[in-house]
Design a protein around this motif. Structure first.
Motif, PDB file in Angstrom:
ATOM      1  N   THR A  74       0.826  -1.104   0.099  1.00  0.00           N
ATOM      2  CA  THR A  74      -0.182  -0.092   0.006  1.00  0.00           C
ATOM      3  C   THR A  74       0.896   1.426  -0.026  1.00  0.00           C
ATOM      4  O   THR A  74       0.332   2.350  -0.161  1.00  0.00           O
ATOM      5  N   LEU A  75       2.238   1.078   0.253  1.00  0.00           N
ATOM      6  CA  LEU A  75       3.030   2.147   0.336  1.00  0.00           C
ATOM      7  C   LEU A  75       3.414   2.669  -1.315  1.00  0.00           C
ATOM      8  O   LEU A  75       4.169   3.404  -1.517  1.00  0.00           O
ATOM      9  N   ALA A  76       3.174   1.822  -2.125  1.00  0.00           N
ATOM     10  CA  ALA A  76       3.794   1.861  -3.749  1.00  0.00           C
ATOM     11  C   ALA A  76       3.351   3.354  -4.063  1.00  0.00           C
ATOM     12  O   ALA A  76       4.177   4.006  -4.575  1.00  0.00           O
ATOM     13  N   PRO A  77       2.104   3.922  -3.952  1.00  0.00           N
ATOM     14  CA  PRO A  77       2.018   5.230  -4.310  1.00  0.00           C
ATOM     15  C   PRO A  77       2.692   6.311  -3.929  1.00  0.00           C
ATOM     16  O   PRO A  77       3.298   7.307  -4.419  1.00  0.00           O
ATOM     17  N   ILE A  78       3.059   6.062  -2.529  1.00  0.00           N
ATOM     18  CA  ILE A  78       3.821   7.056  -1.891  1.00  0.00           C
ATOM     19  C   ILE A  78       5.409   7.104  -2.098  1.00  0.00           C
ATOM     20  O   ILE A  78       6.072   8.150  -2.436  1.00  0.00           O
ATOM     21  N   ILE A  79       5.771   5.740  -2.623  1.00  0.00           N
ATOM     22  CA  ILE A  79       7.378   5.798  -2.826  1.00  0.00           C
ATOM     23  C   ILE A  79       7.419   6.132  -4.427  1.00  0.00           C
ATOM     24  O   ILE A  79       7.929   6.624  -4.667  1.00  0.00           O
ATOM     25  N   ASN A  80       6.229   5.899  -5.032  1.00  0.00           N
ATOM     26  CA  ASN A  80       6.344   6.267  -6.470  1.00  0.00           C
ATOM     27  C   ASN A  80       6.348   7.814  -6.815  1.00  0.00           C
ATOM     28  O   ASN A  80       6.824   8.310  -7.686  1.00  0.00           O
ATOM     29  N   ALA A  81       5.531   8.313  -5.798  1.00  0.00           N
ATOM     30  CA  ALA A  81       5.339   9.756  -6.031  1.00  0.00           C
ATOM     31  C   ALA A  81       6.687  10.552  -5.343  1.00  0.00           C
ATOM     32  O   ALA A  81       7.193  11.416  -6.024  1.00  0.00           O
ATOM     33  N   LEU A  82       7.499   9.785  -4.582  1.00  0.00           N
ATOM     34  CA  LEU A  82       8.753  10.251  -4.003  1.00  0.00           C
ATOM     35  C   LEU A  82       9.796  10.182  -5.241  1.00  0.00           C
ATOM     36  O   LEU A  82      10.484  10.903  -5.578  1.00  0.00           O
ATOM     37  N   ARG A  83       9.647   9.041  -5.963  1.00  0.00           N
ATOM     38  CA  ARG A  83      10.477   8.979  -6.992  1.00  0.00           C
ATOM     39  C   ARG A  83      10.131   9.879  -8.187  1.00  0.00           C
ATOM     40  O   ARG A  83      11.237  10.640  -8.503  1.00  0.00           O
ATOM     41  N   ASP A  84       8.972  10.175  -8.588  1.00  0.00           N
ATOM     42  CA  ASP A  84       8.616  10.897  -9.651  1.00  0.00           C
ATOM     43  C   ASP A  84       9.074  12.687  -9.088  1.00  0.00           C
ATOM     44  O   ASP A  84       9.569  13.189  -9.774  1.00  0.00           O
ATOM     45  N   TRP A  85       8.880  13.050  -7.927  1.00  0.00           N
ATOM     46  CA  TRP A  85       9.206  14.224  -7.077  1.00  0.00           C
ATOM     47  C   TRP A  85      10.766  14.454  -7.443  1.00  0.00           C
ATOM     48  O   TRP A  85      11.184  15.185  -7.954  1.00  0.00           O
ATOM     49  N   GLY A  86      11.461  13.268  -6.971  1.00  0.00           N
ATOM     50  CA  GLY A  86      13.020  13.397  -7.228  1.00  0.00           C
ATOM     51  C   GLY A  86      13.207  13.480  -8.802  1.00  0.00           C
ATOM     52  O   GLY A  86      14.420  14.274  -9.053  1.00  0.00           O
ATOM     53  N   GLU A  87      12.642  12.679  -9.627  1.00  0.00           N
ATOM     54  CA  GLU A  87      13.272  12.857 -10.944  1.00  0.00           C
ATOM     55  C   GLU A  87      12.920  14.314 -11.502  1.00  0.00           C
ATOM     56  O   GLU A  87      13.668  14.778 -12.372  1.00  0.00           O
ATOM     57  N   LYS A  88      11.845  15.116 -11.049  1.00  0.00           N
ATOM     58  CA  LYS A  88      11.757  16.384 -11.545  1.00  0.00           C
ATOM     59  C   LYS A  88      12.358  17.439 -10.683  1.00  0.00           C
ATOM     60  O   LYS A  88      12.797  18.516 -11.551  1.00  0.00           O
ATOM     61  N   HIS A  89      12.736  17.386  -9.673  1.00  0.00           N
ATOM     62  CA  HIS A  89      13.553  18.412  -8.567  1.00  0.00           C
ATOM     63  C   HIS A  89      14.702  18.067  -8.274  1.00  0.00           C
ATOM     64  O   HIS A  89      15.352  18.927  -7.642  1.00  0.00           O
ATOM     65  N   ALA A  90      15.454  16.582  -8.326  1.00  0.00           N
ATOM     66  CA  ALA A  90      16.560  16.685  -7.798  1.00  0.00           C
ATOM     67  C   ALA A  90      17.693  16.997  -8.433  1.00  0.00           C
ATOM     68  O   ALA A  90      17.661  17.226  -9.549  1.00  0.00           O
ATOM     69  N   LEU A  91      18.921  17.274  -7.812  1.00  0.00           N
ATOM     70  CA  LEU A  91      19.958  17.863  -8.533  1.00  0.00           C
ATOM     71  C   LEU A  91      20.694  16.506  -9.465  1.00  0.00           C
ATOM     72  O   LEU A  91      20.757  15.334  -9.125  1.00  0.00           O
ATOM     73  N   ARG A  92      21.096  17.045 -10.509  1.00  0.00           N
ATOM     74  CA  ARG A  92      21.722  16.203 -11.522  1.00  0.00           C
ATOM     75  C   ARG A  92      23.247  16.012 -10.835  1.00  0.00           C
ATOM     76  O   ARG A  92      23.670  16.703 -10.221  1.00  0.00           O
TER      77      ARG A  92
END
Length: 118
Positions: free
Chosen positions: A94-112
């Motif tokens: 049930t945590l999959a949507p949360i972990i996936n949302a964290l991944r998506d956010w990181g892909e958009k906003h994390a440092l390269r």
């Protein structure tokens, strides 16, 4: 005077706090991400190879905490040498949507790697 935040309703017993208690910390989210990506039980050593920065002791500690919280299942097989596998429980899935949302956010906003923002 203390400034109020938009999410100032959080206090002890807050659902956000409860969630962060389960998945918070430096390694739990990453461990969960790898368990979800594996889609099958994963052995301790295979998990440790995915996370070379984490010590064996810390990985064991984080796994035990998540097992206690009912997020992962630890299966030990009575073999020589011993074999231990980890998988997500139904509650862990049930945590999959949360972990996936964290991944998506990181892909958009994390440092390269070059230090620029994505």
């Amino acid at each position: 005077m203390k400034k109020k935040h938009a999410f100032s309703g959080c206090h002890q017993g807050c659902p956000v706090e409860a969630t962060l208690e389960v998945i918070g910390g430096k390694w739990k989210g990453i461990i969960l991400y790898h368990l979800m990506a594996a889609r099958a039980p994963i052995r301790f050593n295979a998990l440790q190879r995915e996370l070379p920065q984490v010590t064996r002791r810390m990985l064991t500690r984080q796994l035990r905490e998540m097992e206690t919280d009912g997020i992962i299942l630890r299966t030990a097989y009575p073999e020589v040498p011993p074999r231990v596998e980890y998988s997500l429980t139904a509650k862990g899935h049930t945590l999959a949507p949360i972990i996936n949302a964290l991944r998506d956010w990181g892909e958009k906003h994390a440092l390269r790697p070059d230090g620029t923002r994505a």
